[in-house]
Design a protein around this motif. Structure first.
Motif: not given
Length: 577
Positions: A279-292, A335-342
């Motif tokens: 914060s302020p996040d560099p993405t400006t429009n953060a939408m999806g995420m993944a943790v890993g 234009w990113g939305w959902g994301s996954l680590f795997g």
């Protein structure tokens, strides 16, 4: 498997030079099995304004406890939601009508979790009401799994039917045990405010509901310190990011409103968004995420999607991060939305899948979009997009996505939910001598002090001196959640030298010489098994006596905050079991 050679690279991370030797990255092999698996459904929408372009999600879970992952799909409104029950032979059958979840409604996001601890996965769905209704607050659903192939909506009696009393809301939801009391709490994100489209850019619907342990929830947003009325929330997640076992709360937010709340371990959080570097996040429009843990250092990292400029936060410890999406090669995701680590090629390094798409022309349906991405980890802090080489062919306007090993063969399959378009199921067909794996589930039914399905469990799998790490979360990647497994790609290793399971109460279970290429369920010990060896004996008694008078979670068997005679009595009652 075919392979390619990535160039050697030198990356500067937080002032330290990390030199990487030449590595090989191999693409996994995916095939579209949507039709053959019987999951041919399309999303529809009834939302006014810009909302309809943001909606499409679902949830993965074993809803009938038969060992195969099922799939709940939020249909959007013009058709009923779907509940695809896995037949165990590579196909699914829609059982939404029989199970009682087939009413058409203006649904948004879905999350799964056993909120009452009865051993059956429940489903939470954010909703604006029936298709024929005007959008209204108080329409969210909490489908309680009755354990007999039916669900009952208990959202109203549980106190989670709405987040914003002034209007409908709820773009994301996630379960998690933030107070480590053994039951699942719930966070819901909001994007619009006051129920008025195009109204003031404020939100009143970001809400934290604490589980009371009796089938009801209490709104603890303010008392827990996570009241964030200016956050335009998309995806929430509870995950332990600093290693103290208490999960942090992360929220992706539009218009630079992403938040990182550090868990204080006393039922409250501290907003450390600035300290963390989001914060302020560099993405400006953060939408999806993944943790890993994509670099296998034991610290869990955070990937965030956005419009064109994604962020990859490398965990540096102490709730601080270094953003490195650019040098890692995962910054430009359209234009990113959902994301996954795997680990999609099972080589021991986490890869990243991302779906994207947004159509500016509302008359275009379905809309052609840029392809979804499949960034394969090169093992040197860089990634290579191999969607084409992998057969990961998805160009619809994707929103949510989930990991689901629906055929139990040890490689992660992926489902993508797209607005106003057909859902797609990609089966992972990766094979080879260097694609060994281990997939773990967790059974905590014997211990009410541990959250269901292993929420909060962290696992370290060590082979040949190399450790890989996973944790079980109810992560909302974007209106969707994945299966609750700890999946490890093991490359050429056929045996795990040491498997270390860290339970959220601090108990550690160690297993040695575990064979690869199997699905396993790890069962937690009963209350009083302080050393995690599966038996309650004099060793556990010694641990409790040493902790007497403290608040040590390992020995606080009854969860009252103090290790005392009550805990001693319970341990003695369970002695020898």
């Amino acid at each position: 498997m075919t392979s390619r050679t990535a160039k050697a690279s030198i990356l500067c991370v937080s002032g330290a030079l990390l030199c990487a030797a030449t590595v090989q990255a191999s693409p996994p092999i995916f095939t579209d099995q949507t039709a053959s698996a019987g999951v041919t459904c399309s999303h529809t929408f009834v939302f006014p304004g810009p909302f309809f372009k943001m909606i499409a999600g679902g949830a993965v879970g074993d809803f009938n406890n038969d060992g195969f992952q099922d799939l709940f799909v939020v249909a959007g409104g013009l058709t009923p939601d779907l509940l695809y029950i896995n037949n165990g032979n590579g196909t699914f059958t829609d059982q939404a009508t029989a199970w009682g979840v087939d009413e058409p409604h203006q649904g948004c996001a879905a999350a799964t979790g056993d909120f009452d601890g009865d051993g059956w996965l429940d489903i939470y769905v954010t909703s604006w009401g029936l298709t024929a209704d005007n959008a209204a607050a108080g329409k969210n659903r909490l489908y309680h799994n009755n354990g007999d192939n039916t669900f009952t909506d208990v959202a109203a009696s549980a106190g989670v039917a709405m987040t914003d009393p002034d209007g409908p809301n709820g773009l994301g939801a996630a379960f998690g045990d933030y107070d480590l009391d053994g039951d699942l709490d719930l966070f819901i994100t909001a994007w619009f405010a006051d129920g008025a489209f195009g109204g003031p850019l404020m939100t009143a619907g970001n809400r934290l509901f604490q589980n009371n342990g009796d089938g009801t929830f209490t709104d603890s947003t303010v008392t827990a310190g996570v009241d964030c009325p200016l956050v335009h929330g998309f995806a929430p997640t509870f995950a332990d990011m600093n290693g103290d076992r208490y999960p942090e709360l992360m929220i992706t937010g539009d218009f630079q409103t992403t938040r990182y709340f550090t868990n204080n371990g006393d039922g409250t959080f501290t907003d450390n968004s600035v300290l963390a570097g989001v914060s302020p996040d560099p993405t400006t429009n953060a939408m999806g995420m993944a943790v890993g843990d994509f670099n296998n250092d034991g610290l869990f990292d955070w990937y965030v999607t956005s419009i064109n400029v994604n962020a990859l936060y490398l965990n540096m410890g102490g709730d601080t991060y270094t953003e490195m999406a650019g040098p890692a090669g995962v910054q430009l995701g359209n234009w990113g939305w959902g994301s996954l680590f795997g680990d999609y090629n099972n080589d021991g390094f986490l890869d990243i899948a991302e779906t994207n798409g947004f159509c500016e022309d509302a008359s275009c349906s379905p809309c052609p979009c840029t392809p979804s991405h499949l960034w394969i980890n090169n093992g040197d802090l860089t990634f290579t997009d191999m969607f084409a080489a992998s057969g990961f062919d998805h160009t619809a306007p994707g929103k949510g996505m989930s990991n689901i090993d629906y055929d139990n063969d040890g490689d992660l399959d992926v489902v993508i939910f797209s607005y106003d378009s057909a859902m797609q199921l990609f089966r992972n067909d990766t094979t080879g001598a260097d694609t060994n794996w281990l997939r773990l589930f967790f059974d905590t039914q014997a211990n009410g002090r541990l959250a269901p399905n292993g929420f909060g469990v962290k696992v370290t799998a060590t082979t040949g001196g190399i450790s890989r790490h996973a944790q079980i979360t109810g992560e909302c990647n974007y209106q969707s959640v994945s299966e609750f497994s700890a999946h490890f790609g093991l490359g050429s290793s056929t045996v795990i030298d040491e498997l270390l399971i860290e339970w959220p109460n601090g108990v550690v279970t160690t297993m040695n010489n575990v064979a690869a290429n199997q699905n396993m369920t790890i069962v937690a010990g009963a209350p009083g098994d302080c050393n995690g060896d599966g038996a309650i004996d004099t060793a556990d008694l010694g641990i409790l006596i040493a902790a007497f008078g403290s608040s040590t979670l390992i020995a606080d068997i009854n969860g009252d905050g103090t290790v005392d005679t009550a805990d001693l009595g319970q341990l003695i009652a369970n002695f020898g079991s």
